[in-house]
Design a protein around this motif. Structure first.
Motif, PDB file in Angstrom:
ATOM      1  N   GLU A 132       0.825  -1.202   0.000  1.00 28.45           N
ATOM      2  CA  GLU A 132       0.000   0.000   0.000  1.00 28.45           C
ATOM      3  C   GLU A 132       0.869   1.266   0.000  1.00 28.45           C
ATOM      4  OE1 GLU A 132       0.462  -2.042   3.920  1.00 28.45           O
ATOM      5  OE2 GLU A 132      -0.560  -2.611   2.075  1.00 28.45           O
ATOM      6  N   LYS A 133       0.271   2.366  -0.337  1.00 26.39           N
ATOM      7  CA  LYS A 133       0.902   3.698  -0.374  1.00 26.39           C
ATOM      8  C   LYS A 133       1.909   3.835  -1.513  1.00 26.39           C
ATOM      9  CE  LYS A 133       1.926   2.887   3.820  1.00 26.39           C
ATOM     10  NZ  LYS A 133       2.460   2.807   5.166  1.00 26.39           N
ATOM     11  N   SER A 134       3.161   4.153  -1.223  1.00 26.50           N
ATOM     12  CA  SER A 134       4.115   4.587  -2.256  1.00 26.50           C
ATOM     13  C   SER A 134       4.326   3.577  -3.376  1.00 26.50           C
ATOM     14  CB  SER A 134       5.471   4.924  -1.625  1.00 26.50           C
ATOM     15  OG  SER A 134       5.347   6.016  -0.749  1.00 26.50           O
ATOM     16  N   SER A 135       4.284   2.290  -3.063  1.00 24.19           N
ATOM     17  CA  SER A 135       4.466   1.279  -4.111  1.00 24.19           C
ATOM     18  C   SER A 135       3.361   1.384  -5.158  1.00 24.19           C
ATOM     19  CB  SER A 135       4.459  -0.127  -3.501  1.00 24.19           C
ATOM     20  OG  SER A 135       5.548  -0.292  -2.619  1.00 24.19           O
ATOM     21  N   ILE A 136       2.141   1.615  -4.687  1.00 23.50           N
ATOM     22  CA  ILE A 136       1.008   1.763  -5.609  1.00 23.50           C
ATOM     23  C   ILE A 136       1.100   3.095  -6.349  1.00 23.50           C
ATOM     24  CG2 ILE A 136      -1.508   2.046  -5.740  1.00 23.50           C
ATOM     25  CD1 ILE A 136      -1.732   0.014  -3.464  1.00 23.50           C
ATOM     26  N   TYR A 137       1.455   4.151  -5.636  1.00 25.22           N
ATOM     27  CA  TYR A 137       1.534   5.467  -6.273  1.00 25.22           C
ATOM     28  C   TYR A 137       2.592   5.473  -7.379  1.00 25.22           C
ATOM     29  CZ  TYR A 137      -0.712   6.570  -1.773  1.00 25.22           C
ATOM     30  OH  TYR A 137      -1.521   6.582  -0.667  1.00 25.22           O
ATOM     31  N   PHE A 138       3.744   4.837  -7.097  1.00 22.44           N
ATOM     32  CA  PHE A 138       4.800   4.742  -8.101  1.00 22.44           C
ATOM     33  C   PHE A 138       4.293   3.977  -9.326  1.00 22.44           C
ATOM     34  CE2 PHE A 138       8.320   2.773 -10.278  1.00 22.44           C
ATOM     35  CZ  PHE A 138       9.320   3.745 -10.264  1.00 22.44           C
ATOM     36  N   ILE A 149      -2.069  -3.201 -10.961  1.00 26.62           N
ATOM     37  CA  ILE A 149      -2.677  -3.825  -9.790  1.00 26.62           C
ATOM     38  C   ILE A 149      -2.068  -3.218  -8.528  1.00 26.62           C
ATOM     39  CG2 ILE A 149      -2.985  -5.999  -8.523  1.00 26.62           C
ATOM     40  CD1 ILE A 149      -2.729  -7.472 -11.225  1.00 26.62           C
ATOM     41  N   GLY A 150      -2.916  -2.902  -7.548  1.00 24.41           N
ATOM     42  CA  GLY A 150      -2.449  -2.461  -6.235  1.00 24.41           C
ATOM     43  C   GLY A 150      -2.734  -3.548  -5.213  1.00 24.41           C
ATOM     44  N   TRP A 151      -1.754  -3.819  -4.335  1.00 21.43           N
ATOM     45  CA  TRP A 151      -1.862  -4.925  -3.376  1.00 21.43           C
ATOM     46  C   TRP A 151      -1.883  -4.344  -1.965  1.00 21.43           C
ATOM     47  CZ3 TRP A 151      -0.592  -9.635  -6.268  1.00 21.43           C
ATOM     48  CH2 TRP A 151      -0.873 -10.823  -5.579  1.00 21.43           C
ATOM     49  N   ILE A 152      -2.930  -4.614  -1.218  1.00 23.97           N
ATOM     50  CA  ILE A 152      -3.093  -4.084   0.142  1.00 23.97           C
ATOM     51  C   ILE A 152      -2.915  -5.223   1.137  1.00 23.97           C
ATOM     52  CG2 ILE A 152      -4.606  -2.809   1.712  1.00 23.97           C
ATOM     53  CD1 ILE A 152      -3.921  -1.229  -0.790  1.00 23.97           C
ATOM     54  N   HIS A 153      -1.957  -5.077   2.058  1.00 25.12           N
ATOM     55  CA  HIS A 153      -1.634  -6.156   2.999  1.00 25.12           C
ATOM     56  C   HIS A 153      -2.168  -5.912   4.401  1.00 25.12           C
ATOM     57  CE1 HIS A 153       1.195  -8.583   0.532  1.00 25.12           C
ATOM     58  NE2 HIS A 153       1.268  -7.452  -0.145  1.00 25.12           N
ATOM     59  N   THR A 154      -3.028  -4.937   4.565  1.00 21.36           N
ATOM     60  CA  THR A 154      -3.526  -4.634   5.898  1.00 21.36           C
ATOM     61  C   THR A 154      -5.024  -4.424   5.858  1.00 21.36           C
ATOM     62  OG1 THR A 154      -3.146  -3.223   7.834  1.00 21.36           O
ATOM     63  CG2 THR A 154      -3.245  -2.122   5.694  1.00 21.36           C
ATOM     64  N   THR A 178      -6.172  -7.869  -2.092  1.00 18.76           N
ATOM     65  CA  THR A 178      -5.860  -7.881  -0.669  1.00 18.76           C
ATOM     66  C   THR A 178      -5.767  -9.324  -0.193  1.00 18.76           C
ATOM     67  OG1 THR A 178      -6.388  -6.879   1.464  1.00 18.76           O
ATOM     68  CG2 THR A 178      -8.247  -7.741   0.164  1.00 18.76           C
ATOM     69  N   VAL A 179      -5.422  -9.528   1.087  1.00 19.25           N
ATOM     70  CA  VAL A 179      -4.918 -10.835   1.516  1.00 19.25           C
ATOM     71  C   VAL A 179      -5.917 -11.688   2.295  1.00 19.25           C
ATOM     72  CG1 VAL A 179      -2.508 -10.113   1.494  1.00 19.25           C
ATOM     73  CG2 VAL A 179      -3.881  -9.735   3.558  1.00 19.25           C
ATOM     74  N   SER A 180      -7.102 -11.156   2.578  1.00 21.48           N
ATOM     75  CA  SER A 180      -8.110 -11.954   3.272  1.00 21.48           C
ATOM     76  C   SER A 180      -9.492 -11.400   2.959  1.00 21.48           C
ATOM     77  CB  SER A 180      -7.874 -11.942   4.791  1.00 21.48           C
ATOM     78  OG  SER A 180      -8.249 -10.690   5.347  1.00 21.48           O
ATOM     79  N   GLU A 181     -10.502 -12.197   3.229  1.00 26.24           N
ATOM     80  CA  GLU A 181     -11.870 -11.747   2.961  1.00 26.24           C
ATOM     81  C   GLU A 181     -12.262 -10.589   3.874  1.00 26.24           C
ATOM     82  OE1 GLU A 181     -13.980 -12.360   0.550  1.00 26.24           O
ATOM     83  OE2 GLU A 181     -12.386 -13.558  -0.347  1.00 26.24           O
TER      84      GLU A 181
END
Length: 397
Positions: A132-138, A149-154, A178-181
């Motif tokens: 999340e954040k800078s990795s997605i913005y970049f 694709i943006g990946w959210i781990h929280t 994201t990583v869970s339901e």
């Protein structure tokens, strides 16, 4: 012809997201995909674990000057008479001081940090901001790709992030993973217009790899069989609740002097936590071990695994403890139910030192409960390498 995939990440420092990426990369079919990994810093605990066929890309240009630190970079930009970069460098420093919340500081600071990065020259079939954040913005601002694709781990609702900033970036993504339901539910709640973009791909865990690594360096003299050896693997930061663990340890020691609680991890609260350990006279009972490239022998030898977090996306450490059939105690953070069924394969307790203490003591004093939890774990299917197929589906959609 191979499809070209780019993953974007700040570094491969210790963390669940970083470890899960390495696990994912080992599963990607190198016959059909060429994988590049853009790292802002080519370093970290997991850097040497990258598959050999993954090509690492590093920043160039102004970022190299920026990364020297505040004053050296300012002096360098003065020498080149680059007034814009001086302005952006100063504004970023001010922005970071304005926000106590580090997540919001990173989000708000991107509009300045953005200028220090060059757009990547290569076009990709798929670009993935893996954190999340800078990795997605970049990924959105600096990468030319057909699918983003943006990946959210929280769990977004608990993260303290500013949805206004993410709203405009999520609009430019083709998919949000994201990583869970429970995390997916949180995202759909925060971003209703994008609910059709949101998919769940669990962190990949390899049972075979973990069982193999757990056998290495198995002679851990630090674990005395006369003690109750408790283990936590976590970043030393507020959200991981290590302060709650220290307070719980203090209560446990009053009941049983042979308690040893080990923490594997580093983080910004280390000094603060060391002071609390000293204040409660726990120097011999609560031990900060730092980072371990292979934590699995420790996990395999521990009597109890405890995750005292205030919030999690989906904890990779919990899944790894499950593979090794460790009795598990976790706090009732919002996504806890995605991993532990209370009193079946672990205990979910109140998010405070009393809850942790009661849960740990119940496992120590009730052998039948310990056997029940271990038996519950032994019946579960723990590996999920097939999750990579879900990523292929998004790539080919």
């Amino acid at each position: 012809m191979k499809k070209k995939i780019l993953f974007v990440l700040p570094s491969l420092d210790a963390g669940g997201g970083q470890k899960s990426l390495v696990n994912l990369l080992t599963q990607i079919d190198s016959q059909n995909f060429q994988v590049d990994l853009y790292l802002i810093k080519s370093e970290g605990l997991f850097f040497n674990s990258l598959p050999k066929d993954v090509r690492v890309i590093e920043p160039t240009g102004s970022y190299l000057t920026f990364s020297k630190g505040f004053f050296p970079s300012i002096f360098s930009f003065i020498k080149t008479k680059d007034l814009k970069m001086i302005y952006f460098r100063i504004m970023l420093a001010i922005q970071n001081r304005l926000y106590r919340n580090k997540n919001k500081a990173e989000q708000r600071g991107w509009k300045y940090l953005n200028h220090f990065f060059e757009p990547l020259p290569q076009r990709y079939d798929v670009a993935i901001g893996y954190l999340e954040k800078s990795s997605i913005y970049f990924t959105v601002d600096k990468v030319n790709a057909e699918i983003k694709i943006g990946w959210i781990h929280t769990n977004y609702s608990d993260s303290g992030m500013d949805s206004e900033v993410d709203f405009r970036y999520f609009n430019k993504l083709n998919h949000i993973v994201t990583v869970s339901e429970e995390c997916a539910h949180s995202l759909r709640k925060e971003f209703p217009p994008y609910k059709e973009k949101i998919f769940t791909i669990e962190n990949i865990v390899s049972k075979k790899m973990i069982l193999s690594l757990a056998k290495q360096n198995s002679d851990l003299k630090i674990f005395d069989n006369q003690n109750i050896n408790i283990l936590t693997i976590a970043r030393l930061s507020h959200e991981k609740g290590i302060d709650l663990a220290i307070k719980s340890c203090s209560e446990l020691v009053k009941k049983m002097s042979n308690i040893k609680w080990f923490i594997i991890g580093e983080g910004p609260e280390k000094e603060k936590l060391k002071k609390l350990i000293k204040k409660l006279n726990l120097e011999k009972n609560f031990l900060l071990l730092g980072l371990k490239e292979n934590p699995y022998p420790y996990l395999n030898k521990a009597d109890i695994y405890v995750q005292p977090s205030r919030y999690e996306g989906k904890s990779l450490a919990i899944d790894e403890a499950k593979i090794l059939h460790r009795p598990i105690v976790i706090t009732n953070f919002e996504t806890a139910k995605d991993q532990i069924k209370n009193n079946e394969n672990g205990l979910v307790v109140a998010m405070n030192e009393n809850g942790l203490t009661e849960g740990i003591m119940s496992i120590i004093t009730n052998k039948n409960l310990k056997i029940k939890l271990e038996s519950g774990l032994s019946k579960e299917k723990h590996s999920n390498e097939e999750e990579v197929e879900k990523l292929y589906s998004l790539i080919n959609s």
